[in-house]
Design an enzyme around this catalytic site. Sequence first.
Site, short mmCIF file in Angstrom:
data_model
loop_
_atom_site.label_atom_id
_atom_site.label_comp_id
_atom_site.label_asym_id
_atom_site.label_seq_id
_atom_site.Cartn_x
_atom_site.Cartn_y
_atom_site.Cartn_z
N LYS A 67 0.82 -1.22 0.00
CA LYS A 67 0.00 0.00 0.00
C LYS A 67 0.85 1.26 0.00
O LYS A 67 0.32 2.37 -0.06
CB LYS A 67 -0.89 0.02 1.25
CG LYS A 67 -2.10 -0.92 1.16
CD LYS A 67 -2.94 -0.80 2.42
CE LYS A 67 -4.19 -1.67 2.31
NZ LYS A 67 -4.92 -1.69 3.60
N HIS B 98 -4.04 -12.80 0.99
CA HIS B 98 -4.72 -12.38 2.21
C HIS B 98 -6.02 -11.62 1.97
O HIS B 98 -6.69 -11.22 2.91
CB HIS B 98 -3.77 -11.59 3.15
CG HIS B 98 -3.56 -10.15 2.77
ND1 HIS B 98 -2.60 -9.73 1.89
CD2 HIS B 98 -4.19 -9.02 3.17
CE1 HIS B 98 -2.64 -8.42 1.78
NE2 HIS B 98 -3.61 -7.96 2.54
N HIS B 99 -6.39 -11.43 0.67
CA HIS B 99 -7.71 -10.84 0.38
C HIS B 99 -8.59 -11.80 -0.41
O HIS B 99 -9.59 -11.37 -1.01
CB HIS B 99 -7.56 -9.51 -0.36
CG HIS B 99 -7.25 -8.36 0.57
ND1 HIS B 99 -8.19 -7.80 1.41
CD2 HIS B 99 -6.09 -7.70 0.81
CE1 HIS B 99 -7.63 -6.82 2.12
NE2 HIS B 99 -6.34 -6.75 1.79
FE LIG Z 1 -4.45 -5.92 2.76
#
Ligand SMILES: [Fe+2]
Length: 348
Positions: free
Chosen positions: A223, A272-273
């Site tokens: 991110k 993880h998504h």
């Molecule tokens: Fe994430």
Amino acid sequence: MKVRDRIRENPIAELIQTRGQTANPKVSETEQKLVKKTALGVTNEWSISSDEIPYGLVMISIDFEILNVNPAFCNLLGKTKEKLIGNRCYQVLHGRDTPIDDCLMKKTKLSGQPDFVETFEPALNAWLVIGTSPILNERYETVGAIHSIRDITERKQVEDALKNAVLETLEALSQVVEANDPYTAGHSTRVTELAVAIAKEMTLDEDQLDILRIAGPLHDVGKVGIPGSVLNKPTKLTQAEWWMVRSHPLVSAQTADRVAAFKKAVPVIRHHHEHWDGSGYPDGLKGKDIPLLARILTVADGFEAMTSERPYRRALTEEEARSELENCAGTQWDPEVVRVFLESLKTP
Ligand SMILES: [Fe+2]
């Protein structure tokens, strides 16, 4: 390797063989006594071959009696040869009255195979690598064993220090990434703690926990290139913004993939998504096709995100987050992981 070849590689076993003194512990006590006598009788040969070896060596009978030891073994135990010979190995090595559960002698007795174990020995306050090589009779039955014992405490301490340094560095890295977005400060640290707690409840081994300790701080580092205005946008994301957000597990995984020590965490980070019903991203994996550790991380991630304040919504209470997990178990999240997690929340 054939049993016959293995005997050839074991000079003590061969010595017992060539002297024709064999034993069958199941049927003959006399035979067993002969083995012990033979073992004690080869002291010279044993000394020549073992005195200079820096590892502890101990010859043990089928009933765990110490038949011979080398000087390194005496040093390790801090006892003389005379004090050790004749005792049971579980008494002097483990300070116990009975063999330990994962006793190598017990395993070798059944398998007739060489084996080794890395273990912390509380009685010696030391990490040891214990190897075993069976002594076989002419019917290829195990009549004893030679254990090699190496003290690896110093190596373990260095490994632990390195591991802690890596984990602290990863935590610092995740904090730098999160500094871009004050609403997620501390998120990765809390997710990691929750994920490790769930994994412990599921009785996963220490290697698996270590993978989570690496994946946790790294799962959202992708991110870093996404503006805070996008991450915290209170209104609907544009398609371009949504693709930017969707790319972060891939960018995180690529970052981890550059470091050899983090390779095992890459699939956990990448997925993880993913959602249990296949509606997640980046690959749309479904059910148990999603790696277990990723399914654990995503429950921890979801719970931590729900119970944290965001600019576009208030933090859910723990009770509300629990209900949300229950409602979406079987669609977004692995129902078994959710069950274990909710159960662990009940116990203080
Ligand atoms: Fe994430």
